[in-house]
Design an enzyme around this catalytic site. Structure first.
Site, PDB file in Angstrom:
ATOM      1  CG  ASP A  20      -1.946   1.264   1.028  1.00 30.69           C
ATOM      2  OD1 ASP A  20      -2.274   1.678   0.178  1.00 30.69           O
ATOM      3  OD2 ASP A  20      -2.611   1.464   2.060  1.00 30.69           O
ATOM      4  N   GLY A  23       0.328   5.560  -4.343  1.00 36.14           N
ATOM      5  CA  GLY A  23      -0.223   6.943  -4.607  1.00 36.14           C
ATOM      6  C   GLY A  23       0.155   7.875  -3.915  1.00 36.14           C
ATOM      7  NE  ARG A  33      -3.904   7.045  -7.369  1.00 40.24           N
ATOM      8  CZ  ARG A  33      -3.672   6.667  -6.223  1.00 40.24           C
ATOM      9  NH1 ARG A  33      -3.606   7.691  -5.065  1.00 40.24           N
ATOM     10  NH2 ARG A  33      -4.151   5.404  -5.757  1.00 40.24           N
ATOM     11  CG  HIS A  37       0.491   2.245  -9.115  1.00 40.42           C
ATOM     12  ND1 HIS A  37      -0.107   1.881  -8.187  1.00 40.42           N
ATOM     13  CD2 HIS A  37      -0.672   2.938  -9.880  1.00 40.42           C
ATOM     14  CE1 HIS A  37      -1.256   2.271  -7.691  1.00 40.42           C
ATOM     15  NE2 HIS A  37      -1.529   3.097  -8.907  1.00 40.42           N
ATOM     16  CB  SER A  65      -8.412  -5.354  -4.363  1.00 38.31           C
ATOM     17  OG  SER A  65      -8.987  -4.080  -4.736  1.00 38.31           O
ATOM     18  CE  LYS A  66     -15.119  -9.793  -8.253  1.00 40.23           C
ATOM     19  NZ  LYS A  66     -14.970  -9.404  -9.471  1.00 40.23           N
ATOM     20  NE  ARG A  71      -6.950   2.063  -6.522  1.00 41.79           N
ATOM     21  CZ  ARG A  71      -6.031   2.180  -5.739  1.00 41.79           C
ATOM     22  NH1 ARG A  71      -4.933   2.654  -6.478  1.00 41.79           N
ATOM     23  NH2 ARG A  71      -5.939   1.927  -4.733  1.00 41.79           N
ATOM     24  CG  LEU A 131       9.063 -17.370  -3.144  1.00 45.12           C
ATOM     25  CD1 LEU A 131       8.943 -16.950  -1.669  1.00 45.12           C
ATOM     26  CD2 LEU A 131       9.349 -16.105  -3.776  1.00 45.12           C
ATOM     27  NE  ARG A 188      -2.992  -1.382   4.540  1.00 41.75           N
ATOM     28  CZ  ARG A 188      -4.374  -1.521   3.988  1.00 41.75           C
ATOM     29  NH1 ARG A 188      -4.953  -2.630   4.377  1.00 41.75           N
ATOM     30  NH2 ARG A 188      -4.498  -0.727   3.028  1.00 41.75           N
ATOM     31  NE  ARG A 194      -7.859   0.669   5.365  1.00 43.32           N
ATOM     32  CZ  ARG A 194      -7.375   2.062   5.156  1.00 43.32           C
ATOM     33  NH1 ARG A 194      -7.738   2.868   6.305  1.00 43.32           N
ATOM     34  NH2 ARG A 194      -6.849   2.347   4.468  1.00 43.32           N
ATOM     35  CD  GLU A 207       2.135 -13.416  15.785  1.00 43.55           C
ATOM     36  OE1 GLU A 207       2.166 -12.333  16.007  1.00 43.55           O
ATOM     37  OE2 GLU A 207       1.594 -14.450  16.251  1.00 43.55           O
TER      38      GLU A 207
HETATM   39  C1  FPP Z   1      -1.717   0.385  -3.815  1.00 45.12           C
HETATM   40  O1  FPP Z   1      -1.119   1.663  -3.690  1.00 45.12           O
HETATM   41  C2  FPP Z   1      -0.990  -0.369  -4.356  1.00 45.12           C
HETATM   42  C3  FPP Z   1      -1.845  -1.143  -5.213  1.00 45.12           C
HETATM   43  C4  FPP Z   1      -2.986  -0.675  -6.351  1.00 45.12           C
HETATM   44  C5  FPP Z   1      -1.445  -2.638  -5.418  1.00 45.12           C
HETATM   45  C6  FPP Z   1       0.069  -2.693  -5.974  1.00 45.12           C
HETATM   46  C7  FPP Z   1       0.485  -2.697  -7.321  1.00 45.12           C
HETATM   47  C8  FPP Z   1       1.760  -2.443  -7.641  1.00 45.12           C
HETATM   48  C9  FPP Z   1       2.863  -2.737  -6.733  1.00 45.12           C
HETATM   49  C10 FPP Z   1       2.195  -2.198  -9.233  1.00 45.12           C
HETATM   50  C11 FPP Z   1       1.768  -3.108 -10.080  1.00 45.12           C
HETATM   51  C12 FPP Z   1       1.521  -4.500  -9.830  1.00 45.12           C
HETATM   52  C13 FPP Z   1       2.299  -5.357 -10.421  1.00 45.12           C
HETATM   53  C14 FPP Z   1       2.403  -6.828 -10.340  1.00 45.12           C
HETATM   54  C15 FPP Z   1       2.439  -5.135 -12.164  1.00 45.12           C
HETATM   55  P1  FPP Z   1      -2.385   2.808  -3.651  1.00 45.12           P
HETATM   56  O2  FPP Z   1      -2.515   3.305  -4.907  1.00 45.12           O
HETATM   57  O3  FPP Z   1      -3.561   2.233  -3.021  1.00 45.12           O
HETATM   58  O4  FPP Z   1      -1.459   4.085  -2.821  1.00 45.12           O
HETATM   59  P2  FPP Z   1      -2.245   5.021  -2.143  1.00 45.12           P
HETATM   60  O5  FPP Z   1      -3.152   4.461  -0.801  1.00 45.12           O
HETATM   61  O6  FPP Z   1      -1.251   5.760  -1.347  1.00 45.12           O
HETATM   62  O7  FPP Z   1      -3.341   5.709  -3.071  1.00 45.12           O
END
Ligand code: FPP
Length: 246
Positions: A20, A23, A33, A37, A65-66, A71, A131, A188, A194, A207
């Protein structure tokens, strides 16, 4: 806390990560944002390598996530492109590290060419002995449970299962994670307390370790710190005695 030797002896078998803060990482730097990623993929590479080097057997990453489908369209499109690129470019690195690739989630929601690349990556790495890397894609733990309930109901209707025989083991085997042990450690990033609809059944006794760092800033050292923190904990699984002595 034990000495370093003891610490090295207690590597969690299965680590799950809620990645997490991409962004916010970008926003902090005045970037769009999507740059967060993009940088997050570098972190994935480093953490897969580190987990593998440390002898972690299963690493499960919450990649999409679903709920993430809601977004903005361009961000979803960018994430799909990143995933597509990841599947094209990482295969060498995965094989170099002897990593077997796996996915969980409603994979049928993803664009057809990505489904095909996933199928190929799973196939190309299926004999790797190291792994097991699982990406959760279009994943929702509640949807996973609904899918499991439907599977079990179908078996009951077909007289393949008596409803009174349904137990924890049956449910675990009906989940997308049927072939994985439950996570020992859930990490996390970005300081949020969360679990966000991730592996809710499976993390019953995990854990939980929360890092204040945003995912793109999360390093090998941070991951090792999470492992050390895990090793200092006493896991009792609801019992009173130290589980490791049982
Ligand atoms: C959360 O950050 C991140 C995600 C949406 C999932 C993780 C995605 C990646 C690491 C990149 C793509 C993955 C692959 C496998 C190509 P957020 O956007 O929710 O951050 P914020 O809470 O600060 O807005």
């Amino acid at each position: 806390m034990g000495n370093d030797r003891e610490i090295l002896n207690e590597i969690p078998k299965h680590v799950a990560i809620i990645m997490d803060g991409n962004g916010r990482w970008a926003k902090q730097r005045g970037m769009p944002r999507i740059m967060g990623h993009q940088k997050g993929v570098d972190t994935i590479r480093e953490i897969v390598r580190t987990a593998s080097d440390q002898g972690v057997r299963y690493l499960t990453l919450y990649a999409f996530s679903k709920e993430n489908w809601n977004r903005p369209k361009d961000e979803v499109g960018f994430l799909m492109n990143l995933l597509s690129q990841y599947l094209d470019l990482e295969i060498k690195e995965l094989r170099k590290n002897r990593v077997r690739f796996n996915v969980i989630g409603r994979i049928e929601d993803l664009p057809g060419q990505i489904q095909e690349k996933i199928r190929k990556t799973v196939e190309d790495t299926k004999n790797e002995p190291g792994l097991l890397l699982t990406l959760a894609l279009s994943y929702s733990s509640r949807v996973e449970m609904i899918d499991a309930i439907k599977k079990l109901c179908e078996k009951v209707v077909r007289n393949e299962l008596n409803y009174s025989e349904i137990n924890e083991d049956c449910v675990s085997r009906a989940l997308y994670t049927a072939n994985l042990p439950d996570p020992d450690l859930l990490i996390r990033t970005s300081g949020e307390m969360r679990v966000s609809n991730f592996l809710l059944w499976q993390i019953s006794y995990a854990e939980i370790y929360v890092s204040p760092k945003f995912w793109p800033d999360f390093t090998k050292e941070d991951f090792l710190e999470a492992l050390k923190d895990y090793q200092r904990r006493e896991r009792r699984f609801g019992r009173t005695e130290r589980c490791k002595s049982v």
